[in-house]
Design an enzyme around this catalytic site. Structure first.
Site, short mmCIF file in Angstrom:
data_model
loop_
_atom_site.label_atom_id
_atom_site.label_comp_id
_atom_site.label_asym_id
_atom_site.label_seq_id
_atom_site.Cartn_x
_atom_site.Cartn_y
_atom_site.Cartn_z
N ASP A 233 0.85 -1.18 0.00
CA ASP A 233 0.00 0.00 0.00
C ASP A 233 0.90 1.24 0.00
OD1 ASP A 233 -2.11 1.65 0.17
OD2 ASP A 233 -2.78 1.02 2.15
N GLY B 168 0.70 4.08 1.47
CA GLY B 168 0.86 4.83 2.70
C GLY B 168 0.07 6.13 2.70
N GLN C 199 -10.56 7.42 -6.66
CA GLN C 199 -11.20 8.11 -5.54
C GLN C 199 -12.47 8.79 -6.05
OE1 GLN C 199 -10.49 7.80 -2.46
NE2 GLN C 199 -8.40 6.96 -2.45
N ASP D 70 -8.12 -6.91 0.80
CA ASP D 70 -7.28 -6.95 1.99
C ASP D 70 -8.12 -6.35 3.10
OD1 ASP D 70 -6.86 -3.99 1.08
OD2 ASP D 70 -6.07 -4.08 3.11
#
Lengths: 367, 367
Positions: free
Chosen positions: A91, A93, A195, A272
């Protein structure tokens, strides 16, 4: 070929696939146990592999702060450092820096922040996040994004979206440049993150802009941040059709077993979530109660409950069939470290078996 | 036969033996990993067995307070409860009640105290301690004793000795009575504990009184309580010759590798100690540096030390050869639960391999 669809369900938009990584092929849909800080709670990767994991997830922000990029350069990557024979997705971060770090300021493409560990000052930006993940030598690189919570007003959602698109472009160009300069050892895939909060037009715009850049795969971010299932499913319903058919689709941070099944039916390939490992720590166990995935096919129990004090029945019928619920109850009551380990084994095995069952059901057109 | 001496060293008083328990034969000299509260820190008994353990130790005081005697009755003993295929010795809890509990008062043969866990009032006495260990179904029962610290004045050492002798008699008679009434399922052995601090005449008196009662084995208690090695060795030198040749000898709570080797040479057969598991918790690792037991054959390292940050060498060359010191350093620095597990595996394997090496050296008259 990076991703190959092996079979499409006749009953839903679910699909079976094979994702080709530098560390082996992974069957989709799959679930990645979380090794945020280069370790899965009380288990080695070898043990998680035995439970059925085919890929794990680690985190750029945490590994950057500790032990730091130089260690990974020295070890030629995270696989050698933590001894993982499984592929690893890291990922970016983005989520962690915005939720954990202090005094976070965005100046241009730089995120300035103070470490949540010791207050030290740091700067991350799209290129630096690629550099760290190249040092980590992860199989899948995630681009730096700005993940916003829900609800959020449209103006701010749009700002985050624009930044995410710009950073995705910078990330991809930079990664391609490093590739050309032979600065990347293994084949590392790179995924973009869509997003747009729960605004349909923003999600479609984000998706269109990122898909045009031609990434190796696409993640849907900004969900599982406290919204209702309805909102999550609605976002998936209008976002997934905008994604290319022949590329892997990753729903980040989701979720409960029923969320995973629903998302698979809508065409998601990768998952995940901290749930199995985090809830294990508090003694919440996921247990199968049926041999199929229909209706209430599982239950959760809180092993701390006093009703388990004398319960001689096995924790589960698989990896922990030798150990009773009474014993695990005892271990939790006295805070023995074996409690975390047994509960984590139970929950990860439940999630990984769920994915096996899902794959079988897609194969048989039952899901 | 309960204990059979297989071979005596030609070089020292060390001996090889076979101890027959209800759950199998154990080769002496041996070391018992500690499962005080029915669990070895982060490891299952199956895993400890793989590392070379042939017997483990648990504790009456702790198991009595939590989960309590009734659980063990329900499970027909500790082996079923914690899933131990290895024999188990249970310490009587004498040491724990005097060192941990609050408001401890001895009235006649009753020890009145308040639990260190929740302040609840309890009474233990020699018979009750046998009853609990019968419920635990341990392979070796230890009698309730009064363990005093060092230094201690002679009057108080004598008082504790007298009490220990009286309690030993009560315990043995009561255990024999239960045996006759068929109230003990398995063959459970019973060991007495020799006290007397560092007063030679008291130790000899304690030994004589207890040996006359004819127990299955004898423990030397009240050592490893902070005294120097010199004092400990002196006590062993005059106490061991008073013990019957054909019965197992157990030195309680000892100790460092060099203490174990020295005590074996003086004729001790059984050991337990918190050192490998407790020190693992703090990152202190025991590592072999030679293939024999001469001179400085091992070293300890503190894995928290920053010099290990970049150390790519293996933790050890056996069970943890795949994992680097740098990785374990990282796990300790960020408090990952896997750190405790890897360090405990290292230290227990070190101690259990030490015992194998000791047995080999006795066989070959090298020790």
């Amino acid at each position: 070929m990076i991703y190959k669809i092996v079979k499409k369900s006749k009953k839903s938009k679910a699909r079976l696939g094979l994702l080709n990584t530098a560390h082996g092929k992974v069957r989709t849909p799959f679930f990645m146990p979380i090794a945020t800080k280069a370790s899965i709670k009380s288990l080695t990767v070898k043990e998680v592999k035995k439970l059925g994991a085919e890929m794990i997830l680690s985190n750029t922000y945490y590994n950057y702060l500790k032990p730091g990029k130089n260690i990974f350069k020295k070890f030629k990557g995270l696989h050698n450092f933590m001894q993982s024979s499984l592929p690893i997705l890291t990922d970016s971060g983005g989520y962690q820096v915005f939720s954990l770090a202090n005094l976070v300021k965005i100046k241009g493409d730089n995120i300035e922040f103070k470490s949540h560990l010791n207050g030290s000052k740091h700067i991350l930006n799209p290129k630096k996040v690629i550099d760290i993940q190249v040092a980590l030598n992860s199989d899948i690189i995630m681009v730096l994004d700005e993940c916003v919570g829900l609800p959020i007003d449209k103006d701010n959602a749009l700002l985050a979206l624009k930044r995410t698109t710009r950073w995705a472009k910078i990330s991809l160009d930079y990664k391609n440049k490093l590739n050309k300069e032979n600065k990347i050892i293994n084949k590392q895939l790179i995924f973009a993150i869509i997003q747009g909060a729960n605004y349909k037009d923003l999600r479609l715009r984000s998706s269109k802009e990122l898909v045009n850049m031609n990434f190796d795969g696409y993640a849907i971010g900004g969900l599982a941040v406290g919204e209702s299932n309805d909102i999550m499913y609605k976002v998936l319903d209008y976002t997934i059709p905008t994604l290319p058919e022949n590329k892997p689709r990753y729903l980040m941070g989701v979720g409960y077993p029923e969320n995973i099944i629903e998302a698979v039916k809508k065409g998601i390939d990768m998952f995940d979530c901290v749930i199995p490992t985090r809830e294990a720590r508090h003694g919440k166990l996921y247990l199968k109660i049926k041999n199929n995935l229909n209706g209430n096919f599982y239950k959760t129990i809180n092993i701390n409950n006093s009703k388990f004090k004398n319960d001689k029945s096995s924790i589960n019928n698989t990896s922990l069939k030798d150990y009773s619920k009474a014993y695990l109850h005892h271990l939790f009551k006295i805070n023995e470290p074996l409690s975390l380990r047994l509960a984590t084994i139970n929950n990860l095995e439940f999630y990984l078996t769920l994915m096996k069952d899902i794959r079988k059901d897609i194969k048989d057109n039952r899901l």
